[in-house]
Scaffold this active site. Structure first.
Site, PDB file in Angstrom:
ATOM      1  N   THR A 198       0.819  -1.213   0.000  1.00  0.00           N
ATOM      2  CA  THR A 198       0.000   0.000   0.000  1.00  0.00           C
ATOM      3  C   THR A 198       0.853   1.264   0.000  1.00  0.00           C
ATOM      4  O   THR A 198       1.989   1.253   0.475  1.00  0.00           O
ATOM      5  CB  THR A 198      -0.976   0.024   1.201  1.00  0.00           C
ATOM      6  OG1 THR A 198      -1.786   1.187   1.096  1.00  0.00           O
ATOM      7  CG2 THR A 198      -0.267   0.025   2.534  1.00  0.00           C
ATOM      8  N   ARG A 199       0.264   2.337  -0.560  1.00  0.00           N
ATOM      9  CA  ARG A 199       0.899   3.663  -0.498  1.00  0.00           C
ATOM     10  C   ARG A 199      -0.095   4.658   0.079  1.00  0.00           C
ATOM     11  O   ARG A 199       0.085   5.858  -0.029  1.00  0.00           O
ATOM     12  CB  ARG A 199       1.383   4.118  -1.881  1.00  0.00           C
ATOM     13  CG  ARG A 199       0.421   3.886  -3.021  1.00  0.00           C
ATOM     14  CD  ARG A 199       0.873   4.593  -4.278  1.00  0.00           C
ATOM     15  NE  ARG A 199       0.183   5.841  -4.407  1.00  0.00           N
ATOM     16  CZ  ARG A 199      -0.942   6.034  -5.092  1.00  0.00           C
ATOM     17  NH1 ARG A 199      -1.508   5.022  -5.740  1.00  0.00           N
ATOM     18  NH2 ARG A 199      -1.506   7.203  -5.160  1.00  0.00           N
ATOM     19  N   HIS A 203      -7.750   1.702   6.263  1.00  0.00           N
ATOM     20  CA  HIS A 203      -8.977   1.862   7.050  1.00  0.00           C
ATOM     21  C   HIS A 203      -9.617   0.489   7.251  1.00  0.00           C
ATOM     22  O   HIS A 203      -9.003  -0.530   6.964  1.00  0.00           O
ATOM     23  CB  HIS A 203      -9.912   2.835   6.343  1.00  0.00           C
ATOM     24  CG  HIS A 203      -9.267   4.154   6.056  1.00  0.00           C
ATOM     25  ND1 HIS A 203      -9.018   5.080   7.042  1.00  0.00           N
ATOM     26  CD2 HIS A 203      -8.765   4.682   4.906  1.00  0.00           C
ATOM     27  CE1 HIS A 203      -8.415   6.132   6.509  1.00  0.00           C
ATOM     28  NE2 HIS A 203      -8.246   5.916   5.220  1.00  0.00           N
ATOM     29  N   HIS A 206      -9.523  -2.115   4.405  1.00  0.00           N
ATOM     30  CA  HIS A 206      -8.242  -2.793   4.173  1.00  0.00           C
ATOM     31  C   HIS A 206      -7.995  -3.864   5.232  1.00  0.00           C
ATOM     32  O   HIS A 206      -7.443  -4.919   4.944  1.00  0.00           O
ATOM     33  CB  HIS A 206      -7.100  -1.770   4.198  1.00  0.00           C
ATOM     34  CG  HIS A 206      -7.308  -0.632   3.266  1.00  0.00           C
ATOM     35  ND1 HIS A 206      -7.758   0.594   3.684  1.00  0.00           N
ATOM     36  CD2 HIS A 206      -7.165  -0.552   1.929  1.00  0.00           C
ATOM     37  CE1 HIS A 206      -7.872   1.395   2.645  1.00  0.00           C
ATOM     38  NE2 HIS A 206      -7.527   0.735   1.571  1.00  0.00           N
ATOM     39  N   ARG A 292      -7.783  -4.040  -7.216  1.00  0.00           N
ATOM     40  CA  ARG A 292      -8.227  -3.303  -8.405  1.00  0.00           C
ATOM     41  C   ARG A 292      -7.231  -2.173  -8.694  1.00  0.00           C
ATOM     42  O   ARG A 292      -6.760  -1.520  -7.783  1.00  0.00           O
ATOM     43  CB  ARG A 292      -9.607  -2.725  -8.098  1.00  0.00           C
ATOM     44  CG  ARG A 292     -10.284  -2.142  -9.284  1.00  0.00           C
ATOM     45  CD  ARG A 292     -11.557  -1.428  -8.872  1.00  0.00           C
ATOM     46  NE  ARG A 292     -12.182  -0.832 -10.047  1.00  0.00           N
ATOM     47  CZ  ARG A 292     -11.793   0.311 -10.566  1.00  0.00           C
ATOM     48  NH1 ARG A 292     -10.813   0.988 -10.024  1.00  0.00           N
ATOM     49  NH2 ARG A 292     -12.399   0.780 -11.655  1.00  0.00           N
ATOM     50  N   ASP A 293      -6.878  -2.006  -9.956  1.00  0.00           N
ATOM     51  CA  ASP A 293      -5.966  -0.950 -10.399  1.00  0.00           C
ATOM     52  C   ASP A 293      -4.688  -0.911  -9.540  1.00  0.00           C
ATOM     53  O   ASP A 293      -4.259   0.145  -9.085  1.00  0.00           O
ATOM     54  CB  ASP A 293      -6.679   0.418 -10.356  1.00  0.00           C
ATOM     55  CG  ASP A 293      -5.884   1.469 -11.148  1.00  0.00           C
ATOM     56  OD1 ASP A 293      -5.108   1.074 -12.022  1.00  0.00           O
ATOM     57  OD2 ASP A 293      -6.051   2.668 -10.869  1.00  0.00           O
TER      58      ASP A 293
END
Ligand SMILES: Nc1ncnc2c1ncn2[C@@H]1O[C@H](COP(=O)(O)OS(=O)(=O)O)[C@@H](OP(=O)(O)O)[C@H]1O
Length: 573
Positions: A198-199, A203, A206, A292-293
């Site tokens: 993650t960047r 919350h 996640h 996603r993405d």
């Protein structure tokens, strides 16, 4: 046991070269050195600690061509991101970089030599091809922009000897190398580990996603956020790490570990997902979540996505057998208020109510101080975010008054200063033209160059004070549009900037001048005086225009206060 590294052997160059450290250190002292950029330093750290195994250095031309065209090193091993050391012609000439040479690689932050490269080759990359094949070619893609605007025209390939690890001064205890993480997993007795990249802040969604992934695989969780370079505009890693630390106790029975990854992301979507999976495998994870993405840069200025939402998942699927780390594809998680639970979007039955808060909406709520509901995040996480993103009423701002001498800008600035002090809540700094001239710009004159330099200094001080949450009132003449624009850009990195044009006409300013300064300019005692024999460029886009010949100081101050109020900057919480 942790997952075997990519290529079978962890290329921990620091451990490998530790016995020769003194010898290498002494040799590097006598060598020419390349001072690495921030991105090169991030890459170097992960080459030296084995995070990029099987790499043992920066790619030579053969490996580079293979990676760019085919996701493969020259020996056929899967590797999707070209890890290259770019230099200019000038550096090549100055340092005598050529095949066979040994050159030290130096940290720009503390001038320490960290490694020695034995040059394999020096080559000119086909940047167009790299941009197209690796990132998709869109000139607005951040990595493509970086490639064209920042990356030098030659690459130096070659293997490294490791001298020392990089020094870090923040969150040192959480910066696990692959070897340290592997040892940690062994100590905990974890054989299955799902890694989460993650960047962004994390919350409830996640937390639910990672726990679900772990539950489905009977695994533990590695929260593995990037703390090297991420997308410009992202929330800084200091805040994010405090968020992750706050979230950690929400995982039951210590089922998650937090480790920080000093990666320089490229936002390369599918290519980046394969790379991320390899890096996590090297850190000992057995599973890797691709959502996603994944690692996509969002949309370009035409509103088009750089990549399809599931392109990254297809890419890792294509190489699943070779990757040697099980990829866990994930849909977006969404909140179901009626049953108070999170579910992947594709598992929600039609007609069921769902709730989401986008990143943009979250930033807006932080800015305005609006409520962030508990279904979305944990209070302890929100507290951390609010500390670094105070509401507008606590953010800094700059009021930048521009106008002719004796236009009334100084009188307005002084009156605004006491008005804001009366209001309270922020420290107020007043930067009058003449004070700045005597305290900061004593050696400067009034040529265009010197005036620009003077405004540049005011802009720098204003931006630093704005960052610290102050109200800044600056009142130089600032006759040139370009310098005012630069000031706005600098301050807006940290807070609001308002340009107030004090448009009192020259005749009035001159007529009411009790100090006789215009008279001196008229009779030639002062040369190059703004309005007399030097230009004043009328601002193209002032936030407010006032004119003391038609109004007065009190009205002008009131107009500025109303502007600040409308922007939410003066609200009392
Ligand atoms: N040649 C010339 N041109 C313009 N102004 C001159 C000049 N020489 C001296 N002064 C006096 O210097 C005061 C500060 O000028 P600034 O620093 O605001 O000028 S600038 O923004 O850098 O152009 C400014 O005073 P205030 O306008 O009251 O701040 C001027 O009165």
């Amino acid at each position: 046991m942790a997952n075997p590294p990519h290529g079978g052997v962890l290329k921990d160059l620091i451990a490998r070269d530790a016995p020769r450290r003194k010898e290498l250190y002494d040799e590097a002292e006598k060598l020419q050195a390349i001072v690495l950029t921030e991105r090169q330093l991030c890459d170097l750290e992960l080459i030296l600690n084995g995070g990029f195994s099987p790499l043992e250095g920066f790619l030579n031309e053969k490996d580079y061509n293979g990676v760019v065209s085919d996701n493969r090193l020259a020996d056929g091993a899967l590797f999707s991101m070209p890890i290259t050391l770019d230099v200019s012609q000038q550096t090549i000439d100055n340092l005598g970089i050529k095949a066979g040479a040994r050159v030290a690689l130096r940290d720009f932050r503390d001038d320490r030599n960290l490694a020695i490269i034995t040059v394999d080759d020096v080559y000119r990359p086909d940047k167009q091809k790299e941009a197209k094949e690796v990132f998709g070619g869109d000139p607005e893609h951040p990595a493509v922009k970086y490639l064209y605007e920042t990356v030098q025209e030659f690459y130096v390939g070659g293997k490294l000897d490791a001298i020392d690890r990089l020094e870090h001064y923040d969150y040192v205890g959480l910066r696990y190398t692959p070897a340290e993480l592997r040892l940690h997993f062994d100590k905990l007795g974890w054989s299955k580990v799902v890694a989460f990249q993650t960047r962004n802040p994390m919350h409830r969604a996640h937390r639910e996603l990672t726990v679900r992934a772990a539950r489905a695989r009977q695994a533990n969780v590695l929260i593995h956020p990037v703390v090297g370079l991420t997308k410009p505009g992202d929330i800084d890693h200091f805040t994010r790490v405090r968020v992750y630390q706050a979230l950690l106790p929400r995982y039951p029975n210590g089922m998650a570990v937090l480790g920080l990854l000093p990666l320089a992301m490229r936002m390369g979507g599918p290519r980046e997902a394969i790379w991320h999976a390899i890096i996590r495998k090297n850190h000992g994870a057995t599973h890797f979540i691709v959502g996603r993405d994944h690692a996509g840069p969002g949309k370009n200025s035409k509103g088009e996505e750089f990549y399809g939402p599931y392109d990254a998942q297809y890419a890792v699927e294509k190489y699943r057998d070779e990757l040697g780390i099980e990829v866990v594809p994930f849909q977006m998680m969404t909140y179901l208020p009626d049953s108070d639970e999170y579910k992947p979007k594709d598992e929600v039955k039609e007609g069921i109510r769902t709730l989401d808060i986008s990143g943009t909406e979250l930033r807006k709520r932080l800015r305005t101080g609006q409520e962030i509901p508990e279904w979305f995040s944990y209070p302890e996480v929100v507290r951390v975010l609010r500390e670094s993103h105070p509401p507008r009423s606590q953010q800094g701002f700059t009021i930048f008054l521009t106008g002719l001498t004796n236009s009334g800008k100084d009188a307005i600035a002084r009156a605004l200063n006491v008005t804001l002090n009366q209001q309270g809540g922020r420290s107020v700094s007043l930067l009058l033209g003449e004070n700045v001239r005597s305290e900061l710009s004593g050696e400067l004159g009034f040529s265009r160059e010197d005036r620009d330099r003077n405004i540049g200094r005011i802009a720098f001080v204003a931006s630093e004070l704005t960052k610290a949450g102050a109200a800044v009132i600056a009142a130089p003449i600032a006759p040139f549009e370009q310098a005012r624009k630069h000031a706005r850009e600098l301050v807006e990195k940290y807070g609001s900037f308002y340009l107030i044009h004090v448009a009192t006409p020259l005749e009035y300013a001159e007529k009411t001048d009790r100090r006789g300064i215009y008279a001196k300019a008229r009779n030639g005692e002062i040369k190059g005086f703004t309005g007399v024999d030097d230009p004043y460029e009328t601002p193209q886009k002032a936030d407010l225009t006032v004119d003391i010949s038609k109004s007065n100081v009190r009205t002008a101050v009131h107009q500025i206060i109303l502007l600040l109020e409308a922007e939410g900057l003066l609200e009392q919480l």
